[in-house]
Design a protein around this motif. Structure first.
Motif, PDB file in Angstrom:
ATOM      1  N   PHE A 266       0.815  -1.227   0.000  1.00 29.61           N
ATOM      2  CA  PHE A 266       0.000   0.000   0.000  1.00 29.61           C
ATOM      3  C   PHE A 266       0.846   1.273   0.000  1.00 29.61           C
ATOM      4  O   PHE A 266       0.299   2.372  -0.078  1.00 29.61           O
ATOM      5  N   ILE A 267       2.151   1.134   0.109  1.00 30.69           N
ATOM      6  CA  ILE A 267       3.014   2.313   0.190  1.00 30.69           C
ATOM      7  C   ILE A 267       2.850   3.208  -1.035  1.00 30.69           C
ATOM      8  O   ILE A 267       2.776   4.434  -0.922  1.00 30.69           O
ATOM      9  N   SER A 268       2.771   2.610  -2.215  1.00 28.74           N
ATOM     10  CA  SER A 268       2.702   3.396  -3.448  1.00 28.74           C
ATOM     11  C   SER A 268       1.430   4.217  -3.566  1.00 28.74           C
ATOM     12  O   SER A 268       1.383   5.179  -4.340  1.00 28.74           O
ATOM     13  N   SER A 269       0.383   3.885  -2.802  1.00 25.86           N
ATOM     14  CA  SER A 269      -0.862   4.653  -2.856  1.00 25.86           C
ATOM     15  C   SER A 269      -1.055   5.547  -1.634  1.00 25.86           C
ATOM     16  O   SER A 269      -1.594   6.653  -1.738  1.00 25.86           O
ATOM     17  N   ILE A 270      -0.598   5.100  -0.473  1.00 30.43           N
ATOM     18  CA  ILE A 270      -0.822   5.849   0.768  1.00 30.43           C
ATOM     19  C   ILE A 270       0.160   7.009   0.921  1.00 30.43           C
ATOM     20  O   ILE A 270      -0.243   8.159   1.175  1.00 30.43           O
ATOM     21  N   ILE A 271       1.439   6.749   0.766  1.00 27.34           N
ATOM     22  CA  ILE A 271       2.449   7.773   1.022  1.00 27.34           C
ATOM     23  C   ILE A 271       2.340   8.953   0.054  1.00 27.34           C
ATOM     24  O   ILE A 271       2.386  10.112   0.493  1.00 27.34           O
ATOM     25  N   PRO A 272       2.184   8.727  -1.262  1.00 25.07           N
ATOM     26  CA  PRO A 272       2.016   9.891  -2.153  1.00 25.07           C
ATOM     27  C   PRO A 272       0.804  10.740  -1.804  1.00 25.07           C
ATOM     28  O   PRO A 272       0.839  11.961  -1.958  1.00 25.07           O
ATOM     29  N   GLN A 273      -0.280  10.114  -1.320  1.00 19.43           N
ATOM     30  CA  GLN A 273      -1.461  10.894  -0.968  1.00 19.43           C
ATOM     31  C   GLN A 273      -1.202  11.758   0.258  1.00 19.43           C
ATOM     32  O   GLN A 273      -1.649  12.903   0.331  1.00 19.43           O
ATOM     33  N   ILE A 274      -0.467  11.207   1.226  1.00 20.01           N
ATOM     34  CA  ILE A 274      -0.132  12.007   2.414  1.00 20.01           C
ATOM     35  C   ILE A 274       0.729  13.193   1.999  1.00 20.01           C
ATOM     36  O   ILE A 274       0.545  14.315   2.490  1.00 20.01           O
ATOM     37  N   LYS A 275       1.667  12.956   1.090  1.00 23.97           N
ATOM     38  CA  LYS A 275       2.515  14.054   0.613  1.00 23.97           C
ATOM     39  C   LYS A 275       1.671  15.096  -0.123  1.00 23.97           C
ATOM     40  O   LYS A 275       1.841  16.304   0.086  1.00 23.97           O
ATOM     41  N   GLN A 276       0.752  14.628  -0.946  1.00 19.88           N
ATOM     42  CA  GLN A 276      -0.052  15.551  -1.762  1.00 19.88           C
ATOM     43  C   GLN A 276      -0.960  16.409  -0.894  1.00 19.88           C
ATOM     44  O   GLN A 276      -1.078  17.613  -1.123  1.00 19.88           O
ATOM     45  N   GLN A 277      -1.600  15.814   0.097  1.00 16.08           N
ATOM     46  CA  GLN A 277      -2.557  16.573   0.904  1.00 16.08           C
ATOM     47  C   GLN A 277      -1.875  17.557   1.852  1.00 16.08           C
ATOM     48  O   GLN A 277      -2.513  18.420   2.447  1.00 16.08           O
ATOM     49  N   ASN A 278      -0.534  17.409   1.990  1.00 18.96           N
ATOM     50  CA  ASN A 278       0.205  18.321   2.849  1.00 18.96           C
ATOM     51  C   ASN A 278       1.185  19.193   2.066  1.00 18.96           C
ATOM     52  O   ASN A 278       2.036  19.855   2.663  1.00 18.96           O
TER      53      ASN A 278
END
Length: 279
Positions: A266-278
């Motif tokens: 799930f790293i490829s979907s979760i981590i980029p989203q956290i970066k994007q929303q912040n």
């Protein structure tokens, strides 16, 4: 080295990853045989010598594949368990290789002493290489995830109290639960049940409901509420910081007293989203 044995170690999680690593292991054995030619291979003369050595690649590749598929069911894995797995692979591979060599190549009588010689030679060659590989991979992944988690955490903003007014409705045959998306924290799966964590009057409340994690996700998934692990669903808008280790990332929510793991799948979907929303 022994102090590292109890450290968590990232095992392969997806079939694709296991298959690719098994293919690499089999080809590595084959290359080792044709380059160094151990076990008297240098004295074996045949016009199709390298072709006849290729089944060793298949033997160790399949052994690696089956063993990793079996251990993929374990939820907790560490460096010591990884070394034990390697010894088992070397043992099974040595047994099959010995039968192949005795019955199809050298045509010699099967003897227990000869097998132990092959097994000990396999250990002598395989264990040092495996130790270097396992520890190097552990240190490399640990540094990568720790540094990345530290960098991401520096850019995460403090979650506000009013982000989204979106009611989440969870329905089962005996229960109906409605939670505002902004107040939802996470879900932890426990066999056939799920524990829902959410805020009520600024206090953390948890409710145990008989429902599968998959069913729960189908009812409440949004742009912020995502599955991050086979046992967890999390509200990414509530993530305050991250921690990194060799197994990947862990999400930290200030309202709860435990860390939520992020599976490597799930790293490829979760981590980029956290970066994007912040960002």
């Amino acid at each position: 080295m022994f102090s590292y044995a109890s450290y968590p170690y990232p095992k392969s999680e997806s079939f694709k990853e296991i298959f690719v690593s098994s293919l690499g292991a089999g080809l590595s054995v084959y290359l080792f045989l044709i380059i160094f030619q151990p076990f008297g291979t240098e004295n074996f003369q045949h016009p199709y010598k390298f072709l006849l050595l290729f089944p060793y690649c298949i033997i160790f590749g399949i052994t690696f594949l089956i063993t990793n598929l079996m251990v993929s069911r374990f939820t907790h894995w560490n460096i010591g368990a990884e070394f034990l797995k390697i010894v088992i692979i070397l043992f099974i591979g040595s047994v099959l290789s010995y039968f192949y060599n005795s019955l199809f190549l050298s045509h010699v009588k099967l003897e227990l002493g000869n097998f132990f010689y092959m097994f000990l030679y396999s250990l002598a060659v395989g264990i040092p290489i495996s130790i270097i590989y396992v520890l190097s991979r552990y240190i490399y992944l640990k540094n990568i995830y720790e540094n990345s988690a530290r960098d991401i955490s520096q850019h995460i903003t403090v979650p506000t109290t009013e982000l989204r007014q979106n009611p989440l409705k969870i329905s089962t045959q005996s229960t109906e639960l409605i939670i505002d998306e902004n107040h939802f924290l996470c879900i932890q799966a426990m066999e056939n049940y799920c524990i829902f964590y959410f805020l009520e009057n600024n206090n953390v409340k948890k409710i145990l409901i008989r429902i599968s994690l998959t069913n729960a996700l189908m009812q409440i998934e949004t742009n912020f509420i995502k599955k991050c692990h086979r046992s967890y669903i999390v509200n990414l808008g509530r993530v305050k910081s991250l921690k990194g280790n060799a197994q990947g990332y862990k999400l930290i929510l200030t309202e709860i007293d435990f860390e939520i793991p992020v599976s490597r799948t799930f790293i490829s979907s979760i981590i980029p989203q956290i970066k994007q929303q912040n960002s």
